[in-house]
Scaffold this active site. Structure first.
Site, PDB file in Angstrom:
ATOM      1  N   SER A  39      -0.894  -4.894   6.671  1.00  0.00           N
ATOM      2  CA  SER A  39      -1.247  -6.197   7.226  1.00  0.00           C
ATOM      3  C   SER A  39      -0.056  -7.139   7.309  1.00  0.00           C
ATOM      4  O   SER A  39       0.059  -7.919   8.242  1.00  0.00           O
ATOM      5  CB  SER A  39      -2.338  -6.856   6.368  1.00  0.00           C
ATOM      6  OG  SER A  39      -3.462  -6.024   6.286  1.00  0.00           O
ATOM      7  N   GLU A  60       0.091  -8.421  -7.908  1.00  0.00           N
ATOM      8  CA  GLU A  60       0.979  -9.422  -7.339  1.00  0.00           C
ATOM      9  C   GLU A  60       1.940  -9.992  -8.375  1.00  0.00           C
ATOM     10  O   GLU A  60       3.134 -10.183  -8.117  1.00  0.00           O
ATOM     11  CB  GLU A  60       0.151 -10.544  -6.704  1.00  0.00           C
ATOM     12  CG  GLU A  60      -0.706 -10.087  -5.507  1.00  0.00           C
ATOM     13  CD  GLU A  60      -1.997  -9.383  -5.892  1.00  0.00           C
ATOM     14  OE1 GLU A  60      -2.326  -9.329  -7.100  1.00  0.00           O
ATOM     15  OE2 GLU A  60      -2.680  -8.866  -4.978  1.00  0.00           O
TER      16      GLU A  60
HETATM   17  C1  TPP Z   1      -5.941  -9.949  -5.552  1.00  0.00           C
HETATM   18  C2  TPP Z   1      -6.106  -9.245  -4.269  1.00  0.00           C
HETATM   19  N1  TPP Z   1      -5.052  -8.630  -3.716  1.00  0.00           N
HETATM   20  C3  TPP Z   1      -5.191  -8.014  -2.515  1.00  0.00           C
HETATM   21  C4  TPP Z   1      -6.389  -8.013  -1.864  1.00  0.00           C
HETATM   22  C5  TPP Z   1      -6.522  -7.383  -0.489  1.00  0.00           C
HETATM   23  N2  TPP Z   1      -7.320  -6.169  -0.559  1.00  0.00           N
HETATM   24  C6  TPP Z   1      -8.622  -6.152  -0.196  1.00  0.00           C
HETATM   25  S1  TPP Z   1      -9.343  -4.670  -0.452  1.00  0.00           S
HETATM   26  C7  TPP Z   1      -7.908  -4.011  -1.043  1.00  0.00           C
HETATM   27  C8  TPP Z   1      -7.874  -2.594  -1.508  1.00  0.00           C
HETATM   28  C9  TPP Z   1      -8.860  -2.379  -2.580  1.00  0.00           C
HETATM   29  O1  TPP Z   1      -8.877  -1.059  -2.978  1.00  0.00           O
HETATM   30  P1  TPP Z   1     -10.092  -0.544  -3.851  1.00  0.00           P
HETATM   31  O2  TPP Z   1     -10.282  -1.431  -5.006  1.00  0.00           O
HETATM   32  O3  TPP Z   1      -9.859   0.886  -4.148  1.00  0.00           O
HETATM   33  O4  TPP Z   1     -11.316  -0.785  -2.880  1.00  0.00           O
HETATM   34  P2  TPP Z   1     -12.164   0.254  -2.017  1.00  0.00           P
HETATM   35  O5  TPP Z   1     -11.461   1.566  -1.970  1.00  0.00           O
HETATM   36  O6  TPP Z   1     -13.440   0.361  -2.729  1.00  0.00           O
HETATM   37  O7  TPP Z   1     -12.318  -0.360  -0.668  1.00  0.00           O
HETATM   38  C10 TPP Z   1      -6.894  -4.956  -1.025  1.00  0.00           C
HETATM   39  C11 TPP Z   1      -5.513  -4.713  -1.462  1.00  0.00           C
HETATM   40  C12 TPP Z   1      -7.459  -8.693  -2.475  1.00  0.00           C
HETATM   41  N3  TPP Z   1      -8.668  -8.775  -1.876  1.00  0.00           N
HETATM   42  N4  TPP Z   1      -7.304  -9.277  -3.670  1.00  0.00           N
END
Ligand code: TPP
Ligand code: MG
Lengths: 327, 272
Positions: A39, A60
């Site tokens: 992104s 982060e």
């Molecule tokens: C603190 C934070 N950092 C980054 C994000 C952006 N983000 C949204 S979903 C995601 C990946 C999440 O991976 P996972 O926990 O494995 O979710 P799933 O595979 O169930 O979609 C990220 C990095 C966020 N929502 N919150």
């Protein structure tokens, strides 16, 4: 001067591409991301320089402090994520590891403001500019288009010390001719008019140009438009000269009105040239889901919102002039 | 107070299918959203609201209810669809997902939908909120259990492990963490970005009981979520990101991209 404002790429795309170019020129450049490289577009750098790209995972705070360590050993880290996560989750680390020791870390964050749209407030960064401005020694800037982004990413690389830059998710109209030179702390006067000055940054620059056009055509009001791409350090000279000429200033910012460009302009003018000011910024609240255009419309962060503020300000200016005691 | 009745596993399988159809339609209609991580949690969330938890759709604010926090907030289309199926919200509202003014915001938002236990969307915070709720129940002498559904990428956040240490130290045996272990985060596979193996051993080391299950098997889910005495419980649910739609399964590309019209039709045909 007229602007055709044809649509360009998103400023995050311009960032990602420019970072690759800088990476080719300077082997000391490294990039870090926190699981949002697709992104923020740092994935482009990661693809070309896998050895110099570190995906921190969804961590982060750790990313910021790791970048500080890299910087203190002579590397030039560019660190990216959504603005909301890097600035809020990494803030103490930005303070202790970057701002305080003055480490040469470039914080380039994407998805600023509410124009990210449907994801809603948890992903909408509205405090980021205030947070960045609150860090001593940081340069804080918000480029208006892809041309400005390329130039300012280059400037960030050339500058020694911490830099914050907010780039956006949506495609953004092109304001500048390719090759336009940029310098931190030197704003750009895009249109000159004597009735009021619109001071803004980021995606709202194109909206300010549209507003100035409408104000002239419909209301015979002649506006100055200033792209104040660097919020800190502020271009005091440019701002004060515009305020002296127009005696009415609008500040438009896709953020909360406290702590960012609105505050910086108000503080500067209060000190150097007290002037009636109107603010076009977010209310003291979190927004919601919606399309980017719907949200910008609802919260008045578009040319219509700027126009309306200009008309209110013109009235205030007129009555302020009438109340002035005759010498 | 009557908890929602536990349905038969065959019935639940049909409910899960319906939830999946809703989820892909909702995200397709919205034009944005997170299909992969919504589809991986369908059985887990369905199980919570259809037999797993004590709750009462006719009395959502019942103090003694069990609480469910979707810490990985981007999976909310599934939560919304299950809430509709359980009778908390209308089914018609589902297609307003992510639209201006909709109660179904892009990430769970208590301001718009007060029956949610928490507003989430910034990863890493739900387990700590859950600890707070479990502590409050302990202080008030209420029987409530607190369930927190976490993403496997999400647990890379340091705060998760601060919370894990706290819950272990305080022997919070009314807290149940469920890890949606679909092996994929946003930028790709965990093993390539930041490996969290050995998963169960990490939780154990923080003083948790652990159980590993197939997160798409209702019997295993119901067995696994029963709390144990004296320590918090982590259920490691092995799942498939994008489960149920062939071209989304195990495909990181469908983490945060809505299906096109054609893809939506294909998905619905597969889920028919
Ligand atoms: C603190 C934070 N950092 C980054 C994000 C952006 N983000 C949204 S979903 C995601 C990946 C999440 O991976 P996972 O926990 O494995 O979710 P799933 O595979 O169930 O979609 C990220 C990095 C966020 N929502 N919150
Ligand atoms: Mg995952």
């Amino acid at each position: 001067m007229t602007y055709d404002l044809r649509m360009g790429m998103a400023t995050r795309d311009a960032y990602g591409k420019m970072l690759v170019e800088i990476g080719r020129e300077d082997p000391n450049v490294v990039a870090l991301d926190a699981d949002l490289s697709k992104s923020t577009k740092t994935a482009l750098f990661g693809k070309e320089f896998p050895g110099r790209f570190f995906n921190a995972g969804i961590c982060e705070a750790n990313m910021v402090s790791m970048a500080a360590g890299l910087a203190s050993c002579g590397k030039i880290p560019f660190i990216s994520s959504f603005s909301v996560f890097l600035m809020n989750k990494g803030f103490d680390q930005l303070r202790m590891c970057v701002a305080y020791p003055g480490n040469n870390v470039k914080v380039i964050v994407s998805h600023g403001g509410i124009s990210i749209g449907e994801d809603g407030p948890s992903q909408q960064s509205i405090e980021d500019i205030a947070l960045a401005c609150s860090l001593p020694g940081f340069i804080v800037n918000v480029p208006a288009d892809e041309v400005a982004t390329r130039a300012l990413v280059r400037a960030a690389h050339a500058h020694r010390g911490p830099v914050f830059m907010r780039v956006g998710r949506p495609k953004t109209p092109i304001v500048y001719d390719e090759g336009e030179p940029f310098e931190f702390g030197k704003g750009k006067t895009l249109i000159t008019g004597d009735d009021l000055a619109i001071v803004t940054c980021g995606g709202l620059v194109a909206e300010a140009i549209r507003a100035a056009d409408a104000l002239e055509r419909i209301h015979s009001l002649y506006a100055t438009v200033i792209d104040m791409h660097t919020i800190k350090p502020l271009d005091i000279e440019l701002l004060v000269s515009a305020a002296k000429r127009t005696r009415a200033v609008i500040v438009a910012e896709e953020a909360l009105p406290d702590g960012g460009l609105c505050s910086a302009v108000a503080r500067c003018l209060a000190e150097h040239c007290p002037t009636p000011i109107a603010f076009v910024a977010l209310p003291d609240a979190y927004a919601e889901s919606g399309t980017p255009a719907q949200l910008l419309e609802k919260y008045g962060l578009n040319s219509k919102g700027i126009e309306a503020a200009a008309l209110r300000l013109a009235k205030r200016k007129a009555s302020a002039c009438r109340e002035q005691p005759v010498a | 107070m009557i908890a929602a009745q536990k349905a038969q596993p065959e019935k639940l399988a049909e409910v899960a299918r319906e939830i999946r159809r809703c989820v892909v339609r909702m995200i397709g209609e919205a034009g944005s959203g997170h299909p992969g991580g919504s589809l991986s949690i369908v059985e887990l969330v369905t199980a919570m609201f259809f037999g797993g938890m004590r709750h009462d759709p006719t009395n959502p604010q019942w103090m003694d209810r069990d609480r469910f926090i979707l810490s990985k907030g981007h999976g909310c289309p599934t939560l919304y669809a299950v809430l509709a199926e359980a009778g908390y919200i209308s089914k018609e509202s589902l297609m307003t997902l992510r639209k201006l003014g909709s109660p179904l915001q892009g990430h769970p938002d208590k301001r718009f939908l007060p029956i949610l236990e928490a507003s989430t969307g910034s990863l890493g915070q739900g387990l700590s909120i859950g600890i707070g709720m479990a502590l409050a129940a302990r202080l008030d002498g209420r029987p409530s259990l607190t369930y927190v559904l976490l993403g496997d990428g999400e647990i890379q956040e340091g705060q998760i492990w601060e919370a894990a240490a706290f819950a272990g130290h305080h022997k919070l045996d009314t807290l149940i963490a469920i890890v949606d272990y679909n092996k994929i985060q946003l930028d790709g596979f965990l093993k390539d970005i930041l490996n969290m193996e050995p998963m169960a051993a990490k939780w154990k080391a923080f003083g948790w009981e652990t159980r590993e299950i197939d997160g798409h098997d209702f019997d295993q889910i119901f067995q696994a979520i029963k709390p144990v005495s004296g320590r918090p419980l982590a259920v490691i649910a092995h799942t498939i990101k994008g489960k149920g739609v062939s071209f989304m399964e195990n495909n990181p590309e469908f983490h945060g991209v809505a299906p096109t019209r054609d893809e939506l039709e294909k998905a619905l045909a597969e889920l028919a």
